[in-house]
Design a protein around this motif. Sequence first.
Motif, PDB file in Angstrom:
ATOM      1  N   PRO A   1      74.355  73.218   6.098  1.00  0.00           N
ATOM      2  CA  PRO A   1      73.599  71.871   6.478  1.00  0.00           C
ATOM      3  C   PRO A   1      74.216  70.723   5.947  1.00  0.00           C
ATOM      4  O   PRO A   1      75.128  70.545   5.255  1.00  0.00           O
ATOM      5  CB  PRO A   1      72.210  72.067   5.627  1.00  0.00           C
ATOM      6  N   HIS A   2      73.914  69.576   6.750  1.00  0.00           N
ATOM      7  CA  HIS A   2      74.542  68.231   6.593  1.00  0.00           C
ATOM      8  C   HIS A   2      74.091  67.955   5.121  1.00  0.00           C
ATOM      9  O   HIS A   2      72.803  67.955   4.793  1.00  0.00           O
ATOM     10  CB  HIS A   2      73.882  67.101   7.549  1.00  0.00           C
ATOM     11  N   GLY A   3      75.025  67.406   4.379  1.00  0.00           N
ATOM     12  CA  GLY A   3      74.525  67.043   2.892  1.00  0.00           C
ATOM     13  C   GLY A   3      75.045  68.148   1.957  1.00  0.00           C
ATOM     14  O   GLY A   3      75.006  67.948   0.748  1.00  0.00           O
ATOM     15  N   ALA A   4      75.044  69.409   2.196  1.00  0.00           N
ATOM     16  CA  ALA A   4      75.402  70.244   1.429  1.00  0.00           C
ATOM     17  C   ALA A   4      76.776  70.085   0.944  1.00  0.00           C
ATOM     18  O   ALA A   4      77.867  69.901   1.911  1.00  0.00           O
ATOM     19  CB  ALA A   4      75.340  71.830   2.161  1.00  0.00           C
ATOM     20  N   GLY A   5      77.194  70.755  -0.209  1.00  0.00           N
ATOM     21  CA  GLY A   5      78.630  70.504  -0.768  1.00  0.00           C
ATOM     22  C   GLY A   5      79.581  71.124  -0.270  1.00  0.00           C
ATOM     23  O   GLY A   5      80.876  70.732   0.076  1.00  0.00           O
ATOM     24  N   ALA A   6      79.010  72.423   0.396  1.00  0.00           N
ATOM     25  CA  ALA A   6      80.213  73.117   1.144  1.00  0.00           C
ATOM     26  C   ALA A   6      80.792  72.352   2.347  1.00  0.00           C
ATOM     27  O   ALA A   6      81.620  72.141   2.837  1.00  0.00           O
ATOM     28  CB  ALA A   6      79.872  74.391   1.279  1.00  0.00           C
ATOM     29  N   GLN A   7      79.702  71.858   3.101  1.00  0.00           N
ATOM     30  CA  GLN A   7      79.966  71.192   4.169  1.00  0.00           C
ATOM     31  C   GLN A   7      80.665  69.730   4.175  1.00  0.00           C
ATOM     32  O   GLN A   7      81.511  69.281   4.849  1.00  0.00           O
ATOM     33  CB  GLN A   7      78.572  70.746   4.903  1.00  0.00           C
ATOM     34  N   LEU A   8      80.116  69.143   2.880  1.00  0.00           N
ATOM     35  CA  LEU A   8      81.077  67.841   2.624  1.00  0.00           C
ATOM     36  C   LEU A   8      82.379  68.418   2.372  1.00  0.00           C
ATOM     37  O   LEU A   8      83.483  67.587   2.575  1.00  0.00           O
ATOM     38  CB  LEU A   8      80.371  67.303   1.440  1.00  0.00           C
ATOM     39  N   LEU A   9      82.628  69.273   1.594  1.00  0.00           N
ATOM     40  CA  LEU A   9      83.984  70.033   1.268  1.00  0.00           C
ATOM     41  C   LEU A   9      84.673  70.197   2.665  1.00  0.00           C
ATOM     42  O   LEU A   9      85.905  69.797   2.791  1.00  0.00           O
ATOM     43  CB  LEU A   9      84.381  71.207   0.476  1.00  0.00           C
ATOM     44  N   LEU A  10      83.828  70.857   3.567  1.00  0.00           N
ATOM     45  CA  LEU A  10      84.746  71.169   4.952  1.00  0.00           C
ATOM     46  C   LEU A  10      85.143  69.990   5.751  1.00  0.00           C
ATOM     47  O   LEU A  10      86.346  69.811   6.043  1.00  0.00           O
ATOM     48  CB  LEU A  10      83.844  71.949   5.826  1.00  0.00           C
ATOM     49  N   MET A  11      84.288  68.721   5.452  1.00  0.00           N
ATOM     50  CA  MET A  11      84.573  67.572   6.311  1.00  0.00           C
ATOM     51  C   MET A  11      85.680  66.964   5.362  1.00  0.00           C
ATOM     52  O   MET A  11      86.756  66.486   6.255  1.00  0.00           O
ATOM     53  CB  MET A  11      83.201  66.769   6.118  1.00  0.00           C
ATOM     54  N   THR A  12      85.803  67.041   4.357  1.00  0.00           N
ATOM     55  CA  THR A  12      86.815  66.362   3.431  1.00  0.00           C
ATOM     56  C   THR A  12      88.006  66.867   3.841  1.00  0.00           C
ATOM     57  O   THR A  12      89.372  66.211   3.985  1.00  0.00           O
ATOM     58  CB  THR A  12      86.303  66.105   1.902  1.00  0.00           C
ATOM     59  N   LEU A  13      88.322  68.330   3.743  1.00  0.00           N
ATOM     60  CA  LEU A  13      89.538  69.021   3.892  1.00  0.00           C
ATOM     61  C   LEU A  13      90.042  68.649   5.470  1.00  0.00           C
ATOM     62  O   LEU A  13      91.261  68.637   5.683  1.00  0.00           O
ATOM     63  CB  LEU A  13      89.183  70.473   3.558  1.00  0.00           C
ATOM     64  N   LEU A  14      89.135  68.675   6.405  1.00  0.00           N
ATOM     65  CA  LEU A  14      89.486  68.676   7.827  1.00  0.00           C
ATOM     66  C   LEU A  14      89.934  67.281   8.001  1.00  0.00           C
ATOM     67  O   LEU A  14      91.190  67.105   8.636  1.00  0.00           O
ATOM     68  CB  LEU A  14      88.333  68.693   8.753  1.00  0.00           C
ATOM     69  N   ALA A  15      89.491  66.151   7.367  1.00  0.00           N
ATOM     70  CA  ALA A  15      90.133  64.926   7.502  1.00  0.00           C
ATOM     71  C   ALA A  15      91.466  64.846   6.795  1.00  0.00           C
ATOM     72  O   ALA A  15      92.201  63.928   7.311  1.00  0.00           O
ATOM     73  CB  ALA A  15      89.140  64.051   6.754  1.00  0.00           C
ATOM     74  N   ARG A  16      91.652  65.577   5.643  1.00  0.00           N
ATOM     75  CA  ARG A  16      92.695  65.399   4.870  1.00  0.00           C
ATOM     76  C   ARG A  16      93.895  66.253   6.016  1.00  0.00           C
ATOM     77  O   ARG A  16      95.017  65.819   5.897  1.00  0.00           O
ATOM     78  CB  ARG A  16      92.996  66.062   3.777  1.00  0.00           C
ATOM     79  N   GLU A  17      93.405  67.086   6.912  1.00  0.00           N
ATOM     80  CA  GLU A  17      94.548  67.664   7.620  1.00  0.00           C
ATOM     81  C   GLU A  17      94.627  67.133   8.939  1.00  0.00           C
ATOM     82  O   GLU A  17      95.314  67.679   9.963  1.00  0.00           O
ATOM     83  CB  GLU A  17      94.261  69.280   7.676  1.00  0.00           C
ATOM     84  N   GLY A  18      93.537  65.954   9.281  1.00  0.00           N
ATOM     85  CA  GLY A  18      93.736  65.556  10.621  1.00  0.00           C
ATOM     86  C   GLY A  18      93.212  66.177  11.685  1.00  0.00           C
ATOM     87  O   GLY A  18      93.566  66.202  12.694  1.00  0.00           O
ATOM     88  N   ILE A  19      92.130  66.918  11.382  1.00  0.00           N
ATOM     89  CA  ILE A  19      91.469  68.110  12.065  1.00  0.00           C
ATOM     90  C   ILE A  19      90.044  67.412  12.609  1.00  0.00           C
ATOM     91  O   ILE A  19      89.378  67.068  11.559  1.00  0.00           O
ATOM     92  CB  ILE A  19      91.380  69.340  12.030  1.00  0.00           C
TER      93      ILE A  19
END
Length: 294
Positions: free
Chosen positions: A176-194
């Motif tokens: 879900p939006h706001g869950a730590g794992a989803q925040l981690l996914l969004m952060t890792l995607l941003a770092r890789e430009g995806i």
Amino acid sequence: MRELLTTDEAAEYLRLSERKLYELVAKNAVPCTKVTGKWLFPRAALNRWVTAGMAPTPISREPAPPIVGGSHDPLLEWALRESGCGLASLPEGSGEGLRRLSCGEVMIAAIHLHALDEDREQTNVARIAAAQDLSDAVVIAFARREQGMIVAPGNPLKLGDLASVAKSGARMAQRPHGAGAQLLLMTLLAREGIAIGELAQQQPVCATGDEIGHAVRSGRADCGIATRSVARTAGLDFVPLTWERFDLALRQHDYFLPQPQRLFGFFRSGSFNERAQELGGYDITDIGHVRLVN
């Protein structure tokens, strides 16, 4: 203005003389910390101190329900059962746990927060420190956890990172939006430009890491973000991506209640250490240490 002010900067910010500021420091009446022999003053803490009336004011609250909300973790869930602490579990994600903690609906919030522009070791502490409705909170270290992608046994799609997930079209289970794992996914995607739209996002969302494991095991999804302990418990393979901080936040007066104290005492037991080693993916070196007192 910087977040940490020197003595002369803090005196100017508060419109006090340095002598008066030193008097307040000597009385332990103003928020500050000493680093390499020099006093530093967190600007956010000074703002809260001024708003509170230039003096610490005791906050009278009813004890919160004996519930641990926030993020799910297999080791924490086991400790809640085995310790006999009397705390129930309500895993709904880090963001929802913090909301319930702020409203007095849970006693403890288990959190692992992520942001692109923040130090991953300090994000949990920084978020609590900046929350004005948690100005009487304390953050207790639980563990550093290994996070990654859980995949089917043998990793049939040969996934090695998020770029390979996007390229292969692998179905990724979501949290879900706001869950730590989803925040981690969004952060890792941003770092890789995806972009998140490049992933084949699987619906519906999974409420916990265990549900991610079930989705992969049942074949409904090819992968998902979860901890090594979730993968091991589910009998699935694990592709490591990063380590993160997993902390417990609660109000200071609740910290001394019997239920949290019994749980924190159990953290020092041999059986807890053995369980952490058995599940894998945990560094519990500083478990129970106070990381922040707001």
